[in-house]
Design an enzyme around this catalytic site. Sequence first.
Site, PDB file in Angstrom:
ATOM      1  N   GLU A  43       4.350 -16.583   3.510  1.00 30.32           N
ATOM      2  CA  GLU A  43       3.769 -15.476   2.679  1.00 30.32           C
ATOM      3  C   GLU A  43       3.814 -15.819   1.114  1.00 30.32           C
ATOM      4  O   GLU A  43       4.215 -15.045   0.213  1.00 30.32           O
ATOM      5  CB  GLU A  43       4.587 -14.152   2.826  1.00 30.32           C
ATOM      6  CG  GLU A  43       4.474 -13.765   4.314  1.00 30.32           C
ATOM      7  CD  GLU A  43       4.969 -12.321   4.716  1.00 30.32           C
ATOM      8  OE1 GLU A  43       5.540 -11.967   5.691  1.00 30.32           O
ATOM      9  OE2 GLU A  43       5.306 -11.588   3.563  1.00 30.32           O
TER      10      GLU A  43
ATOM     11  N   GLU B 216      12.034  -9.410   8.674  1.00 28.59           N
ATOM     12  CA  GLU B 216      12.855  -8.658   7.662  1.00 28.59           C
ATOM     13  C   GLU B 216      13.962  -7.767   8.380  1.00 28.59           C
ATOM     14  O   GLU B 216      14.146  -6.693   7.991  1.00 28.59           O
ATOM     15  CB  GLU B 216      12.028  -7.991   6.711  1.00 28.59           C
ATOM     16  CG  GLU B 216      10.837  -8.753   5.864  1.00 28.59           C
ATOM     17  CD  GLU B 216      10.263  -7.883   5.034  1.00 28.59           C
ATOM     18  OE1 GLU B 216       9.166  -8.556   4.686  1.00 28.59           O
ATOM     19  OE2 GLU B 216      10.279  -6.759   4.983  1.00 28.59           O
TER      20      GLU B 216
HETATM   21  O1  G3I Z   1      -4.808   1.583   5.489  1.00 30.18           O
HETATM   22  C1  G3I Z   1      -4.480   2.667   4.615  1.00 30.18           C
HETATM   23  C2  G3I Z   1      -5.826   3.239   3.894  1.00 30.18           C
HETATM   24  O2  G3I Z   1      -6.541   4.103   5.151  1.00 30.18           O
HETATM   25  C3  G3I Z   1      -5.590   3.900   2.756  1.00 30.18           C
HETATM   26  O3  G3I Z   1      -6.822   4.605   2.421  1.00 30.18           O
HETATM   27  C4  G3I Z   1      -5.073   3.166   1.994  1.00 30.18           C
HETATM   28  C5  G3I Z   1      -4.819   4.051   0.407  1.00 30.18           C
HETATM   29  O4  G3I Z   1      -3.250   4.197   0.372  1.00 30.18           O
HETATM   30  O5  G3I Z   1      -3.722   2.732   2.332  1.00 30.18           O
HETATM   31  C6  G3I Z   1      -3.871   1.843   3.408  1.00 30.18           C
HETATM   32  O6  G3I Z   1      -2.792   1.237   3.968  1.00 30.18           O
HETATM   33  C7  G3I Z   1      -2.269   0.281   2.816  1.00 30.18           C
HETATM   34  C8  G3I Z   1      -2.122  -1.007   3.961  1.00 30.18           C
HETATM   35  O7  G3I Z   1      -1.597  -1.981   2.924  1.00 30.18           O
HETATM   36  C9  G3I Z   1      -3.423  -1.315   4.153  1.00 30.18           C
HETATM   37  O8  G3I Z   1      -4.249  -1.961   3.001  1.00 30.18           O
HETATM   38  C10 G3I Z   1      -0.850   0.626   2.328  1.00 30.18           C
HETATM   39  O9  G3I Z   1      -1.005   1.909   1.727  1.00 30.18           O
HETATM   40  C11 G3I Z   1      -0.218  -0.495   1.803  1.00 30.18           C
HETATM   41  O10 G3I Z   1       1.262   0.087   1.478  1.00 30.18           O
HETATM   42  C12 G3I Z   1      -0.177  -1.723   2.781  1.00 30.18           C
HETATM   43  O11 G3I Z   1       0.448  -2.587   1.711  1.00 30.18           O
HETATM   44  C13 G3I Z   1       0.772  -3.712   2.687  1.00 30.18           C
HETATM   45  C14 G3I Z   1       2.336  -4.078   2.744  1.00 30.18           C
HETATM   46  O12 G3I Z   1       2.697  -5.105   3.434  1.00 30.18           O
HETATM   47  C15 G3I Z   1       2.986  -2.819   3.406  1.00 30.18           C
HETATM   48  O13 G3I Z   1       4.043  -3.019   3.816  1.00 30.18           O
HETATM   49  C16 G3I Z   1       0.122  -5.016   1.843  1.00 30.18           C
HETATM   50  O14 G3I Z   1      -1.180  -5.016   2.123  1.00 30.18           O
HETATM   51  C17 G3I Z   1       0.772  -6.480   2.740  1.00 30.18           C
HETATM   52  O15 G3I Z   1       0.378  -7.419   1.736  1.00 30.18           O
HETATM   53  C18 G3I Z   1       2.302  -6.314   2.594  1.00 30.18           C
HETATM   54  O16 G3I Z   1       2.726  -7.566   3.419  1.00 30.18           O
HETATM   55  C19 G3I Z   1       4.130  -7.509   3.674  1.00 30.18           C
HETATM   56  C20 G3I Z   1       4.288  -8.337   4.880  1.00 30.18           C
HETATM   57  O17 G3I Z   1       3.740  -7.769   5.893  1.00 30.18           O
HETATM   58  C21 G3I Z   1       5.692  -8.398   5.132  1.00 30.18           C
HETATM   59  N1  G3I Z   1       6.444  -9.132   4.031  1.00 30.18           N
HETATM   60  C22 G3I Z   1       6.478  -8.479   2.672  1.00 30.18           C
HETATM   61  C23 G3I Z   1       4.676  -8.449   2.449  1.00 30.18           C
HETATM   62  C24 G3I Z   1       4.611  -7.796   1.206  1.00 30.18           C
HETATM   63  O18 G3I Z   1       5.038  -6.437   1.100  1.00 30.18           O
END
Ligand code: G3I
Length: 370
Positions: free
Chosen positions: A272, A167
């Site tokens: 994705e 990105e």
């Molecule tokens: O690891 C923490 C955990 O310790 C905490 O208890 C929990 C509660 O807030 O959060 C956890 O972190 C989360 C992480 O996923 C792991 O599950 C983050 O809040 C959450 O924001 C994060 O979301 C991920 C997101 O990227 C973050 O940018 C999504 O799962 C994931 O599907 C998404 O994937 C991205 C690709 O990498 C790039 N392209 C877009 C795509 C969708 O956004």
Amino acid sequence: MNFSKFFSNPHNTLITAAMLTVAFSAESADTPIPLKNAFKNAFMIGVALNQRQFTEQDTNGAALVKRQFNAISPENVMKWESIHPGLGTNGYNFEAADRYVEFGEKNGMFIVGHTLIWHGQTPRWVFQGEGTNAITREALLERMRDHIHTVVGRYKGRVKAWDVVNEGLSEDGSLRKSQWQRIIGDDYIAKAFQYAYEADPKAELRYNDYSIENERKRAGVLALVKKLQAEKVPIGGLGSQTHANLTWPSADLLDSALTAFAELGIPISITELDVNASQGGQRSQSAEVSQNAQSSAGSVVDAANQKLAEQYASLFRVFLKHRKNIKLVTFWGLTDRDSWRRAGKPLLFDGEWRPKTAFDAVIAEATKNP
Ligand code: G3I
């Protein structure tokens, strides 16, 4: 019930065996052919995994992954904040990433690494200098080189493709003004690919982005890749995320985008894939996490299952038309319950690991174009 007396009668043993066979084959009966086999003459079929799946805590999920897919991506565990949370060379944590790669090897999967350099999920310390000083271009380049050499080097020959930069473009096709771009400059992308190539010259090094089907961003990604190729930067693949909704991208838009990307002469991967069926999702084409709340707002639209099946069939018809340039199609999550957009029920399997109408529609496209 006196089992020994029951099974002393060979007739009963036979009936029981027959019943068990039917029961166990029921799973394959209602999912007649796995995705990976249905598309074996076209492209690999991958899935993004969360920790519960590749550690097999989610036994149903792990079983479904092994049956349906021949490639995997790490949804979160190889991102900088997960794999290198702490400052410097002692700040790495490879435990989860090691388990992910082991799961892939044990199950003969094509293993993808996601992602080395991104504006998301990167700890604050990465962009901070000594004390209160701003970090310099040289110091940040050194941190980037150390991170890429360490992470790519650790999985050399095991991870077959890396999203080196994720990105890096804005919606208008210009370079995103991320901290990487602001502190290092436009050449941070070329440097990242150079460092990844030094660590594993055989891995496919991908540039990965979303909404690049759209004309302005498509022009931006074509210009970026052609510039890198002209500078002999070792870019080896293009990743198009394809976080779709029920009408975007249209078959025509996707077809013209894939035709344009094919001119780059490098493998294209759909990295994705999901199709957002939520009401809010029909107004958004962005994959920005910060905008995910509104683009997943509301329940799913009316007749969502049927509309989801129609859009997935449309997307796969175009993917199959471009099969000679598409190497891999990866779903961004296994079941609706695992999805970052779970409110939009965007995947082929429901929260109980059962195939949805969209699954049958995708298999039908493969059957029509074997
Ligand atoms: O690891 C923490 C955990 O310790 C905490 O208890 C929990 C509660 O807030 O959060 C956890 O972190 C989360 C992480 O996923 C792991 O599950 C983050 O809040 C959450 O924001 C994060 O979301 C991920 C997101 O990227 C973050 O940018 C999504 O799962 C994931 O599907 C998404 O994937 C991205 C690709 O990498 C790039 N392209 C877009 C795509 C969708 O956004």
